[in-house]
Design a protein around this motif. Structure first.
Motif, short mmCIF file in Angstrom:
data_model
loop_
_atom_site.label_atom_id
_atom_site.label_comp_id
_atom_site.label_asym_id
_atom_site.label_seq_id
_atom_site.Cartn_x
_atom_site.Cartn_y
_atom_site.Cartn_z
N ILE A 509 0.83 -1.21 0.00
CA ILE A 509 0.00 0.00 0.00
C ILE A 509 0.86 1.26 0.00
O ILE A 509 0.51 2.28 -0.61
CB ILE A 509 -0.95 -0.02 1.22
N GLY A 510 2.02 1.20 0.63
CA GLY A 510 2.89 2.38 0.71
C GLY A 510 3.86 2.53 -0.44
O GLY A 510 4.68 3.46 -0.43
N GLY A 556 9.50 -17.02 -7.06
CA GLY A 556 10.25 -18.23 -7.36
C GLY A 556 11.08 -18.72 -6.19
O GLY A 556 11.32 -19.91 -6.05
N GLU A 557 11.49 -17.80 -5.33
CA GLU A 557 12.33 -18.16 -4.20
C GLU A 557 11.51 -18.60 -2.99
O GLU A 557 11.85 -19.57 -2.31
CB GLU A 557 13.20 -16.97 -3.82
N ILE A 558 10.41 -17.90 -2.71
CA ILE A 558 9.64 -18.14 -1.49
C ILE A 558 8.30 -18.81 -1.79
O ILE A 558 7.78 -19.57 -0.98
CB ILE A 558 9.44 -16.82 -0.72
N GLY A 559 7.70 -18.51 -2.94
CA GLY A 559 6.41 -19.08 -3.26
C GLY A 559 5.23 -18.22 -2.86
O GLY A 559 4.08 -18.68 -2.90
N VAL A 560 5.47 -16.98 -2.48
CA VAL A 560 4.43 -16.02 -2.14
C VAL A 560 4.69 -14.75 -2.94
O VAL A 560 5.84 -14.30 -3.06
CB VAL A 560 4.42 -15.69 -0.63
N LEU A 561 3.63 -14.16 -3.50
CA LEU A 561 3.80 -12.96 -4.33
C LEU A 561 4.40 -11.83 -3.52
O LEU A 561 4.09 -11.63 -2.35
CB LEU A 561 2.44 -12.53 -4.89
N CYS A 562 5.28 -11.05 -4.18
CA CYS A 562 5.98 -9.96 -3.52
C CYS A 562 5.07 -8.73 -3.42
O CYS A 562 4.01 -8.64 -4.05
CB CYS A 562 7.26 -9.61 -4.27
N SER A 563 5.51 -7.76 -2.64
CA SER A 563 4.74 -6.53 -2.45
C SER A 563 4.67 -5.70 -3.73
O SER A 563 3.69 -4.97 -3.95
CB SER A 563 5.35 -5.70 -1.32
N HIS A 564 5.65 -5.83 -4.62
CA HIS A 564 5.64 -5.06 -5.87
C HIS A 564 4.50 -5.54 -6.77
O HIS A 564 3.77 -4.74 -7.38
CB HIS A 564 6.99 -5.18 -6.59
N ILE A 565 4.35 -6.86 -6.89
CA ILE A 565 3.27 -7.42 -7.71
C ILE A 565 1.91 -7.10 -7.08
O ILE A 565 0.95 -6.77 -7.79
CB ILE A 565 3.46 -8.93 -7.88
N LEU A 566 1.82 -7.19 -5.77
CA LEU A 566 0.56 -6.88 -5.10
C LEU A 566 0.16 -5.41 -5.30
O LEU A 566 -1.03 -5.10 -5.39
CB LEU A 566 0.66 -7.20 -3.61
N ILE A 570 -3.32 -4.14 -6.96
CA ILE A 570 -4.21 -3.13 -6.37
C ILE A 570 -4.61 -2.11 -7.42
O ILE A 570 -5.77 -1.68 -7.51
CB ILE A 570 -3.51 -2.46 -5.17
N VAL A 571 -3.65 -1.72 -8.26
CA VAL A 571 -3.93 -0.74 -9.32
C VAL A 571 -4.95 -1.28 -10.32
O VAL A 571 -5.84 -0.56 -10.78
CB VAL A 571 -2.62 -0.33 -10.03
N HIS A 572 -4.83 -2.56 -10.63
CA HIS A 572 -5.71 -3.17 -11.63
C HIS A 572 -6.94 -3.82 -10.99
O HIS A 572 -7.68 -4.54 -11.69
CB HIS A 572 -4.94 -4.22 -12.44
#
Length: 795
Positions: A509-510, A556-566, A570-572
Motif C-alpha cells: 500500500i505504501g 520463485g524463491e519463497i512461493g508467495v507474491l511480492c509486495s511489488h506485484i501486489l 491493487i492498481v488493476h
C-alpha cells in the motif's frame, strides 16, 4: 513461643539420649515374632523387615538350607544389617570405600519350611543386638527400608528421557509426598536405579541394540527404512534411518532440504546429520537422521545415497549445507539436479576469522552483510560487490577471491529461480541439535539419541497437527478489512503463510507504482518506496492472461507474491490470486497430501500410561483421605475398603500374571536374523530395502573412539558449532513481532546501503534507478520524456 521452643528442644534431645543410652549397651527387641506363619520367601522377609523398621535397625537376607539332594528350601535365615564383619582393609585396594557399619550383631530369625504345605514358620528369633538403634526420624535412611517401586522408577525414567534433570524430578516428588522420609529412597538410590534400568534394556552393546530396534520396526512397519555400515572389526561407523511418515512428508515438502553436521555430542563422538525441511506452516519437519564417524567425501556419498534410496530417488530442489568441500563433492555426485546453497551464517563467521582486519573497518560489516544476504538481482550484487572491494581495497585477498568463486552458492540473487523458502542458513537443522542438546550430553549412547530423536519428532508433529487444526477450523482477523485479495488469500493459505501475505500486502500500500510503457495487454511498471528504495523494481503484467513478473523474483524463491506485484494488483483491481501463483505446499489442501500414520511407533493401544494413572489415583485417594481424617467412622470405612480392594487386586493380578507375556520374551531371545522376517504388508515399489546380508548374526560392536583434538591445551572434542547469542538478542527474539523487526532491519540496511549511491550517481530530476529486466548485469536508469514520461538509459 516458649512452648514451641520447649517442644523442639525435647524432640532433638530425645534422639541424642537414645544414641547415648544405646551406644555402649545391648538392645533387646521388645516383641518376639516366633510362631508367625507366612506363605513364601518374600513375605518372610517383609515380616522381619517391617519389624526391624519399628525397632530401628536394618536387615539382610541370610543363607538358605536345602533338603538333601534337592533344591527345595528347608530353612531360611534373615539377619540384622550389622551382622558379621567385612574383609579387613588392604585385601582389595579401592579408590572409594563404603561406610562400614558391621559390628558382629547376632540378632536374626530362622524360618522352617513345611515339607508338605511349603509355608514358612518362624521357629527362632534372636532379639539381642550389640549396637544402638536408629532414631525414628532417621530410619528411612536404613538400606533395607529404602526401595524404589516400579511406578516410581517409571516416573523418573519418563521425566529424565524428556530432558528434565533428575534432581528437579526428585525435588518435586519430595514435595508431593511431604518430605524425603515419606519418599522411600534417597537421591543416590534414584541415580543408581535409573542407570541400572537403562543398562537392563541393552543387550550388552549399544550399537547392537540400536540395529535390533531398527530391525524390529522394519518388521512391524511397512515403510520403515534403515541402513548402516560396519568396518573390518565389525564396529558400527555409519547409519541412517527414517520412518514412513518422513517419506510422505518428503513427497509433499521435499523441495527444500537442510543438512547440518556440526553436532557431535555423544559418547562415541559421532557426527549427527539430520535431514530437515519446512512444512506448510513454516515449521521444522524431519526427513531422516544419519550418524557418521567422519566428514570424508566417501562417508557423505554413502549417507546421501542412503537418503536418496529411501526416498525413491526424488531429489530436492534446493539443499542447504555448511561450507564443506567433502560434502560439496558428494552433493554434486548424488544430487546433480539440486541447487546447492551454502549457509550464510557460517560464511559470516568464517569472515570474522579470515578477514579480521577488513571486518574491523568502519562500515564494512554492515555493507558485507547486505551483499551477503539481501541483494535482489545479479546486477545489484555485482554493483555493490565491486564497490565494496574497491572502497576497502580487499579484492586481492585470497579468502575474498575464493568466496567470490562460490557466489552462485551463497548469493540470493543467483538463486531466485530455485525454491528455498527464504532460508539463508542451516539454522533449522541446528534447531534440531538444540532440541537434543537440552536432553542429552556427551556421555549418552546411540540408543539414547534414538529415543530422544523420537521425542523431538513427536513434538514437531504435534506442532504440525496443531497448525493443521488451527488452519482448518479458524482464521485470523484482517489487517485490511473487506479487501477481496486478502479474503481470497485467507481462504487459500494456511495461517502462517497468510500472515506473510498480509504483511506484504500492507507494505504494498505504501509503494509508488508508475507505468512506463503499455502494449496491450502488457503493462510495465516501476514499483518502489518513494523515500527508501533508491533502486526500484520493474513489474510486467499481462492483464489478459494474468501473467505477472517482477525483477525481485521473490515468488520463485519463497512461493508467495511480492509486495511489488501486489501493488500492481491493487492498481488493476485484481480480486483473486491467479491459480498459477498459488504454490500448493503453502495451501490448506497440502494437509491432505500428508498420509496419516496407520501404525503407531510400537503399535501400542492408546491408553493412559501407568505412571500417569498412578499419579492421578494418588491425588484422588489423598482427596478422600483428607475429607475423612477428622471422622473416626470414615477412617474405619476407608481402612476396610483398602483391605478389601487390596485382596481383590492381588487375586486378579495373580490370575493375569499366570498367562505371561510370551511375545516380548520371544523377541528378546531371538537372533537378529530371526527378527527381520519379510513383512506381510505391502512395500512401496520404488523403495529399496537394505539387503538381508547387512543384518549379520554376529554382535555389532560400538563405534571406535575418535581421537580428541587438543588445541592450546584445551579439549575441543565433543563441541558443537553453536551460534553465540547475546542477552539482548535472546530477549529481543522472545518479544512479539520479531519477524517484523527483522523486516525493518532489512529495509533500513537496504536504505543505508543504497543511499551511498545517491552521492555518486547523478540522475536527472525525476529519474530513478531500476533493476534490469533482462540478464544484463548493469543497473538501468529511467529518465523523463514527453510521451510516457520516461525512457531507458543504461547506467
Amino acid at each position: 513461643m516458649f512452648v514451641y521452643v520447649l517442644c523442639l528442644f525435647l524432640y532433638h534431645t530425645y534422639d541424642v539420649l537414645c544414641v547415648l543410652f544405646y551406644r555402649h549397651a545391648d538392645f533387646e527387641e521388645p516383641v518376639s515374632l516366633e510362631g508367625s506363619v507366612v506363605k513364601d520367601d518374600d513375605e518372610a522377609y517383609e515380616l522381619y523387615n517391617s519389624h526391624a523398621f519399628r525397632n530401628g535397625f536394618g536387615t539382610r537376607k541370610g543363607k538358605k538350607e536345602y533338603r538333601s539332594g534337592t533344591r527345595i528350601v528347608r530353612q531360611r535365615f534373615f539377619v540384622c544389617a550389622y551382622e558379621g564383619f567385612k574383609n579387613p582393609d588392604g585385601v582389595v585396594p579401592k579408590s572409594f570405600k563404603k561406610i562400614d557399619r558391621r559390628t558382629g550383631c547376632k540378632a536374626s530369625v530362622q524360618f522352617d519350611v513345611d515339607k508338605k504345605t511349603g509355608v514358612y514358620v518362624l521357629s527362632k528369633h534372636s532379639r539381642l543386638h550389640n549396637h544402638s538403634m536408629v532414631p525414628a526420624n532417621k530410619r528411612h535412611l536404613i538400606r533395607s527400608h529404602r526401595h524404589i517401586s516400579k511406578e516410581q522408577l517409571a516416573f523418573l525414567t519418563i521425566f529424565t528421557c524428556s530432558g528434565t534433570k533428575l534432581a528437579d524430578v526428585l525435588r518435586a516428588m519430595r514435595k508431593e509426598v511431604g518430605g524425603e522420609a515419606n519418599l522411600g529412597f534417597t537421591v543416590p538410590d534414584a541415580y543408581d536405579a535409573v542407570l541400572a534400568e537403562k543398562k537392563k534394556k541393552l543387550d550388552g552393546c549399544d550399537s547392537n541394540q540400536l540395529i535390533r530396534w531398527f530391525a524390529m520396526r522394519q518388521a512391524k512397519e511397512h515403510d520403515f527404512y534403515y541402513d548402516f555400515q560396519l568396518n573390518e572389526e565389525n564396529q558400527l561407523i555409519n547409519f541412517f534411518w527414517r520412518d514412513g511418515r518422513m517419506r510422505s512428508d518428503y513427497e509433499a515438502f521435499g523441495d527444500l532440504l537442510i543438512h547440518d553436521t556440526t553436532y557431535r555430542t555423544n559418547k562415541y563422538d559421532m557426527i549427527c546429520g539430520p535431514f530437515v525441511g519446512m512444512n506448510l506452516h513454516t515449521q521444522n519437519i524431519m526427513f531422516g537422521v544419519g550418524f557418521i564417524l567422519n566428514e570424508k567425501a566417501g562417508t557423505f556419498d554413502w549417507l546421501f545415497n542412503s537418503f536418496l534410496t529411501s526416498m525413491g530417488g526424488k531429489q530436492p530442489v534446493t539443499i542447504m549445507t555448511d561450507q564443506s568441500s567433502a560434502m560439496d563433492k558428494a552433493i554434486r555426485e548424488v544430487f546433480p539436479k539440486s541447487r546447492h546453497r551454502l549457509c550464510t551464517w557460517h560464511i559470516g563467521e568464517n569472515a570474522v576469522v579470515n578477514i579480521k582486519g577488513v571486518m574491523a573497518k568502519e562500515g564494512f560489516k554492515r555493507w558485507f552483510d547486505y551483499v551477503l544476504k539481501y541483494t535482489d538481482t545479479v546486477a545489484e550484487f555485482e554493483h555493490y560487490w565491486n564497490s565494496l572491494l574497491a572502497d576497502y581495497n580487499c579484492a586481492k585477498h585470497s579468502w575474498i577471491i575464493r568466496l567470490n568463486s562460490l557466489k552462485e552458492k551463497w548469493c540470493p540473487a543467483y538463486n531466485k529461480d530455485w525454491f528455498s523458502g527464504g532460508v539463508l542458513s542451516s539454522q533449522r537443522s541446528e534447531t534440531t541439535n538444540h532440541s537434543i542438546s537440552r536432553r542429552l550430553h556427551k556421555t549418552n549412547g546411540l540408543c539414547d539419541f534414538y529415543k530422544c530423536f523420537l521425542d523431538v519428532i513427536d513434538e514437531w508433529r504435534s506442532k504440525e497437527n496443531k497448525g493443521d487444526y488451527n488452519s482448518s477450523t479458524g482464521n485470523r482477523y484482517y489487517a485490511c478489512a473487506d479487501n477481496m485479495l486478502c479474503l481470497h488469500a485467507r481462504d487459500v493459505y494456511t495461517i502462517a503463510i497468510y500472515l506473510i501475505f498480509e504483511q506484504r500486502f500492507i507494505k504494498a500500500i505504501g509503494l509508488r507504482c508508475q507505468r512506463i510503457s503499455y502494449e496491450f495487454p502488457v503493462s510495465k511498471y516501476i514499483v518502489g518506496h518513494p523515500t527508501k528504495d533508491f533502486i526500484r523494481h520493474v513489474v510486467m503484467f499481462n492483464e489478459q492472461e494474468m501473467v505477472v513478473d517482477c525483477t525481485c523474483k521473490s515468488y520463485g524463491e519463497i512461493g508467495v507474491l511480492c509486495s511489488h506485484i501486489l501493488r500492481v494488483f491493487i492498481v488493476h483491481n485484481v480480486e483473486e490470486i491467479p491459480k498459477q501463483y498459488i504454490m500448493k505446499r503453502w495451501t490448506k489442501k497440502a494437509m491432505n497430501t500428508i498420509v496419516e500414520e496407520g501404525e503407531d511407533r510400537d503399535n501400542e493401544v492408546s491408553v493412559v500410561s501407568a505412571s500417569v494413572w498412578r499419579m492421578q489415583s494418588i491425588r484422588n485417594c489423598i482427596k478422600v483421605i483428607n475429607e475423612a481424617q477428622h471422622c473416626p467412622a470414615a477412617r474405619k470405612l476407608i481402612d476396610l475398603g483398602v483391605l478389601d480392594i487390596s485382596c481383590k487386586v492381588k487375586e486378579y493380578i495373580g490370575g493375569v500374571e499366570g498367562d505371561g507375556n510370551v511375545s516380548n520374551k520371544y523377541v528378546r531371545e531371538e537372533t537378529l536374523l530371526d527378527v527381520v522376517e519379510p513383512s506381510t504388508d505391502t512395500v512401496l515399489p520404488d523403495v529399496v530395502e537394505p539387503i538381508a546380508e547387512k543384518v549379520i548374526p554376529t554382535m555389532i560392536q560400538n563405534p571406535p573412539k575418535r581421537k580428541r583434538k587438543i588445541k592450546n591445551g584445551t579439549e575441543k572434542a565433543n563441541e558443537r558449532n553453536v551460534r553465540p547469542k547475546g542477552i539482548v538478542e535472546k530477549k529481543r527474539n522472545k518479544l512479539k513481532g520479531w519477524n517484523k523487526r527483522r523486516e525493518r532491519h532489512v529495509d533500513n540496511l537496504r536504505e543505508e546501503t543504497q543511499s551511498t549511491d545517491q552521492c555518486i550517481i547523478n540522475l536527472p530530476v525525476g529519474g530513478v534507478l531500476v533493476h534490469p529486466t533482462s540478464s544484463n548485469s548493469q543497473l538501468e536508469a529511467y529518465v523523463p520524456d514527453d510521451y510516457f514520461g520516461v525512457h531507458i538509459q543504461p547506467l
